[in-house]
Design a protein around this motif. Structure first.
Motif, mmCIF file in Angstrom:
data_model
loop_
_atom_site.group_PDB
_atom_site.id
_atom_site.type_symbol
_atom_site.label_atom_id
_atom_site.label_comp_id
_atom_site.label_asym_id
_atom_site.label_seq_id
_atom_site.Cartn_x
_atom_site.Cartn_y
_atom_site.Cartn_z
ATOM 1 N N VAL A 1 0.838 -1.201 0.000
ATOM 2 C CA VAL A 1 0.000 0.000 0.000
ATOM 3 C C VAL A 1 0.874 1.252 0.000
ATOM 4 C CG1 VAL A 1 -1.651 1.341 1.369
ATOM 5 C CG2 VAL A 1 -1.971 -1.124 1.095
ATOM 6 N N LEU A 2 1.918 1.265 0.814
ATOM 7 C CA LEU A 2 2.827 2.404 0.821
ATOM 8 C C LEU A 2 3.460 2.613 -0.552
ATOM 9 C CD1 LEU A 2 4.707 1.941 4.233
ATOM 10 C CD2 LEU A 2 3.030 3.706 3.667
ATOM 11 N N GLU A 3 3.900 1.521 -1.179
ATOM 12 C CA GLU A 3 4.541 1.621 -2.488
ATOM 13 C C GLU A 3 3.559 2.123 -3.542
ATOM 14 O OE1 GLU A 3 7.738 1.464 -5.067
ATOM 15 O OE2 GLU A 3 7.751 1.085 -2.896
ATOM 16 N N ARG A 4 2.342 1.673 -3.460
ATOM 17 C CA ARG A 4 1.339 2.030 -4.470
ATOM 18 C C ARG A 4 0.814 3.455 -4.303
ATOM 19 N NH1 ARG A 4 -3.483 -1.253 -3.203
ATOM 20 N NH2 ARG A 4 -4.083 0.591 -1.976
ATOM 21 N N ASP A 5 0.597 3.874 -3.062
ATOM 22 C CA ASP A 5 -0.170 5.098 -2.826
ATOM 23 C C ASP A 5 0.632 6.257 -2.247
ATOM 24 O OD1 ASP A 5 -2.349 3.636 -3.662
ATOM 25 O OD2 ASP A 5 -3.116 3.262 -1.636
ATOM 26 N N PHE A 6 1.795 6.011 -1.660
ATOM 27 C CA PHE A 6 2.458 7.063 -0.896
ATOM 28 C C PHE A 6 3.826 7.472 -1.409
ATOM 29 C CE2 PHE A 6 -0.795 5.620 1.981
ATOM 30 C CZ PHE A 6 -1.122 6.743 2.752
ATOM 31 N N VAL A 7 4.375 6.796 -2.392
ATOM 32 C CA VAL A 7 5.712 7.152 -2.881
ATOM 33 C C VAL A 7 5.629 8.425 -3.705
ATOM 34 C CG1 VAL A 7 7.654 6.454 -4.314
ATOM 35 C CG2 VAL A 7 6.519 4.780 -2.845
ATOM 36 N N GLY A 8 6.479 9.392 -3.335
ATOM 37 C CA GLY A 8 6.497 10.658 -4.050
ATOM 38 C C GLY A 8 7.550 10.698 -5.130
ATOM 39 N N PRO A 9 7.666 11.834 -5.801
ATOM 40 C CA PRO A 9 8.599 11.937 -6.934
ATOM 41 C C PRO A 9 10.065 11.806 -6.535
ATOM 42 C CG PRO A 9 7.595 14.069 -6.418
ATOM 43 C CD PRO A 9 6.854 13.049 -5.641
ATOM 44 N N THR A 10 10.399 12.049 -5.267
ATOM 45 C CA THR A 10 11.791 11.923 -4.831
ATOM 46 C C THR A 10 12.156 10.504 -4.419
ATOM 47 O OG1 THR A 10 11.293 12.387 -2.507
ATOM 48 C CG2 THR A 10 11.686 14.288 -3.943
ATOM 49 N N GLY A 11 11.168 9.618 -4.309
ATOM 50 C CA GLY A 11 11.403 8.277 -3.797
ATOM 51 C C GLY A 11 11.073 8.135 -2.330
ATOM 52 N N ALA A 12 10.908 9.260 -1.629
ATOM 53 C CA ALA A 12 10.466 9.228 -0.238
ATOM 54 C C ALA A 12 8.944 9.137 -0.190
ATOM 55 C CB ALA A 12 10.950 10.465 0.503
ATOM 56 N N LEU A 13 8.421 8.894 1.003
ATOM 57 C CA LEU A 13 6.978 8.719 1.180
ATOM 58 C C LEU A 13 6.313 10.049 1.479
ATOM 59 C CD1 LEU A 13 7.050 5.471 3.355
ATOM 60 C CD2 LEU A 13 6.766 5.648 0.883
ATOM 61 N N MET A 14 5.161 10.266 0.853
ATOM 62 C CA MET A 14 4.400 11.493 1.049
ATOM 63 C C MET A 14 3.509 11.363 2.289
ATOM 64 S SD MET A 14 3.253 12.277 -2.892
ATOM 65 C CE MET A 14 2.291 10.742 -3.021
ATOM 66 N N SER A 15 3.143 12.484 2.864
ATOM 67 C CA SER A 15 2.318 12.473 4.069
ATOM 68 C C SER A 15 0.913 11.967 3.804
ATOM 69 C CB SER A 15 2.260 13.867 4.692
ATOM 70 O OG SER A 15 1.769 14.817 3.762
ATOM 71 N N SER A 16 0.490 11.963 2.547
ATOM 72 C CA SER A 16 -0.810 11.400 2.159
ATOM 73 C C SER A 16 -0.751 11.044 0.681
ATOM 74 C CB SER A 16 -1.942 12.406 2.413
ATOM 75 O OG SER A 16 -1.777 13.559 1.598
ATOM 76 N N PRO A 17 -1.661 10.195 0.205
ATOM 77 C CA PRO A 17 -1.672 9.898 -1.225
ATOM 78 C C PRO A 17 -1.921 11.166 -2.042
ATOM 79 C CG PRO A 17 -3.004 8.312 -0.011
ATOM 80 C CD PRO A 17 -2.658 9.402 0.957
ATOM 81 N N ALA A 18 -1.390 11.191 -3.254
ATOM 82 C CA ALA A 18 -1.613 12.339 -4.134
ATOM 83 C C ALA A 18 -3.104 12.537 -4.358
ATOM 84 C CB ALA A 18 -0.892 12.122 -5.464
ATOM 85 N N ASP A 19 -3.549 13.780 -4.271
ATOM 86 C CA ASP A 19 -4.968 14.113 -4.419
ATOM 87 C C ASP A 19 -5.119 14.990 -5.651
ATOM 88 O OD1 ASP A 19 -7.565 14.923 -4.282
ATOM 89 O OD2 ASP A 19 -7.429 15.855 -2.298
#
Length: 617
Positions: free
Chosen positions: A442-460
């Protein structure tokens, strides 16, 4: 930037939060008259109104437990000039920080209350830190509204992005260590100068590093000193730990209690118990831990889990506020005769997942007669949160999922991921390893940002203005990287191959490890540092046997207790024949990346075998 008193939020899931000012609590007036301010409590509705009416949006992020939020309500928002300015040119959006973790993370550095002014298109114009005096508040609001009417608003960026790093994990570890070394104050026993916070993540990193690095022995003494120094923050009547103290001393507490802080301190206690054999210290650690749990059970137990917080201040029967210093000076009988400070019993996944981690960690280091109770707490709470907070996308909602839309914060996913990894090691039940693997997806699918780090929420795709720009909270990413590396090793240790889990963890560490990115985080880099330590291949103990194999529970219990003594050690469970040969009774194998021990059939000798194995590395 207008001056103001600050109510800071300080840790990974934004739980280590404080509300205060070095001069001590401001006397509270009676509550402001109700009904005179038009308040919106939905973000989209606020910006829709602002666009339709060409108004600015004033975001008031506050917390129910925050003293200075109450002062600002009673004084600044009650001021006639402030009210008139708001009525003429603003949409007032008021949100609770505990219920809105994504916005809370975005504006954590601005303290509670955080007051942010936006254009109708959700671009940032200005922010105030903490309490703002009515005169300065009214003047600032009027200037911003006038500039907007004239078309002269100047958009700013409160938190500009920074570049990542391509340096080695050792360089990054040294950077984190140096940053915490600079913050440490030996005289005060704190990573602090004026506002004294019990920073559990710094304690945990110091303890882990002391065990892993032969030259870091002072780190253990530092963690012990911090534990002892914060004693004045312990509530002697109800148990639990108050948020922080002012004035550069530990003896002037502000009295709010957050469940997330209690969870982090319990986890730090478990690390300290694993690192120290000193009887007096261990007795004190268990006493404080049991006091925290008594407080949680007695005052913050909610429906299916634990609530979020308790206010610093109480209320008199006439509705006026009674300062925490006066209420908490009372003994148990006198407290019982008064109105208890308000409690927020909302059950959030980040809080309760963190408590599962703490309970499981304590189960691993507890004497056998205590371990079963801590283990039962962890398993029961995890099962409850899985039942009530699992969302339709396979992740976890912040509040209980009821079939509709819900907030999905990174902190909720990370806390539950860490909980599942801990429970798998504690119990050997592969259900929890499967839960962890699914949540990592779920983290890999919904939370990975453009830098490779995890975003605070899924992209909206519907997010507006600056609120559409991703945030990558450092300590939450550090906590996630630590769990992903542990999970990688639990899956891949037998063949030594890299995996998507390891690659994601490494990308997180590189994306967020630059000096420019770490420096603004100050003392709050311990979780990131712990993930860097986990990059070491480490050691694991594999317990071999089925659930009904004779001696399996005893071997698992000893293995988890032994592995807790070494921060990069893991405990795996394997059925006979999967990786290791079976036998008529449970056995354990100790391995690293290149070798394994002979099988251990007697749990009573496992600790000695483990010590010899580690010493020979």
């Amino acid at each position: 930037m207008y001056a103001g008193r600050r109510c800071w939020t300080l840790s990974l899931a934004l739980g280590l939060a404080a509300c205060g000012h070095g001069a001590g609590p401001e006397p509270l007036a009676a509550p402001a008259p109700a009904g005179e301010l038009s308040v919106v409590e939905d973000l989209d509705e606020a910006f829709d109104q602002a666009l339709a009416q060409d108004r600015l949006v004033l975001l008031d992020l506050e917390a129910s437990w925050c003293h200075w939020c109450h002062v600002m309500d009673a004084r600044s928002y009650a001021d006639p000039e402030v009210r008139a300015t708001l009525a003429e040119g603003y949409v007032l959006l008021r949100l609770d920080v505990d219920a809105n973790p994504v916005l809370a993370e975005r504006y954590a550095a601005w303290g509670w209350p955080a007051t942010v002014v936006f254009t109708p298109q959700a671009e940032e114009l200005h922010a105030w830190r903490g309490f703002v005096e009515p005169e300065a508040f009214a003047m600032g609001l009027a200037e911003l509204a006038d500039a907007h009417r004239r078309g002269r608003s100047v958009v700013t960026r409160l938190s500009p992005p920074v570049e990542g790093s391509d340096e080695s994990t050792q360089v990054l570890e040294d950077r984190v260590t140096a940053q915490l070394d600079r913050a440490w104050n030996e005289e005060r026993g704190a990573w602090a100068r004026q506002q004294m916070y019990p920073i559990a993540s710094a304690m945990i990193f110091s303890l882990a590093r002391a065990q892993l690095r032969p030259t870091a022995g002072e780190q253990l003494a530092r963690a012990q000193r911090a534990f002892e120094a914060m004693s004045p923050l312990v509530d002697p009547v109800w148990g639990g730990v108050w948020q922080y103290s002012t004035g550069g001393v530990w003896t002037r507490p502000h009295f709010e209690k957050l469940a997330l802080l209690q969870a982090e301190l319990l986890e730090a206690h478990a690390y300290l118990l694993a690192a120290s054999e000193e009887p007096g210290l261990r007795e004190a650690l268990w006493a404080r831990s049991e006091g925290i749990v008594a407080y949680l059970d007695g005052h913050l137990r909610g429906e299916g889990g634990y609530g979020a917080s308790q206010d610093a201040d109480a209320k008199r029967r006439d509705g006026s506020r009674l300062e925490g210093a006066k209420f908490y000076a009372r003994d148990a009988k006198a407290r019982a005769a008064a109105l208890e400070p308000a409690r927020d019993l909302s059950v959030y996944a980040d809080v309760n997942g963190s408590l599962v981690v703490a309970f499981a960690r304590l189960a691993r280091v507890a004497p056998p007669e205590r371990a079963a109770a801590w283990r039962a707490r962890a398993l029961e709470l995890a099962a409850s949160i899985v039942k009530t907070h699992r969302d339709a996308a396979g992740g976890f909602s912040h509040a209980p999922s009821r079939g509709g839309e819900s907030v999905r914060g990174l902190g909720d996913q990370v806390a539950m991921l860490c909980a599942f990894v801990e429970l798998y090691e504690l119990s050997g039940d592969r259900r929890w390893r499967s839960e962890a693997a699914a949540l990592a997806e779920v983290l890999e699918r919904d939370f990975v940002g453009p830098t490779g780090a995890l975003m605070s929420s899924p992209a909206d795709p519907d997010a507006r203005g600056v609120l559409a720009q991703p945030r990558h909270p450092l300590e939450l990413n550090g906590r996630a990287a630590h769990a992903l590396l542990r999970l990688h090793r639990l899956f891949e240790h037998a063949n030594g191959e890299s995996s998507a889990l390891q690659r994601r963890a490494n990308e997180i560490l590189q994306a967020l490890g630059s000096e420019e990115r770490l420096r603004p985080e100050g003392r709050f880099v311990g979780r990131f540092g712990l993930a860097l330590l986990a990059s070491d291949p480490g050691v694991w103990i594999t317990v071999v046997g089925e659930a009904d194999t004779p001696g399996i529970e005893a071997m698992q219990a000893v293995a988890t207790r032994v592995a807790a003594q070494w921060p990069t050690a893991l405990v795996d469970r394997s059925p006979p024949g999967e990786w290791y040969p079976g036998a008529s009774a449970a056995r354990a194998f100790i391995c690293d990346e290149t070798r394994c021990s002979a099988p251990v059939s007697d749990p009573t000798v496992l600790a000695a075998r483990f010590e010899r194995f580690v010493a020979a590395r």
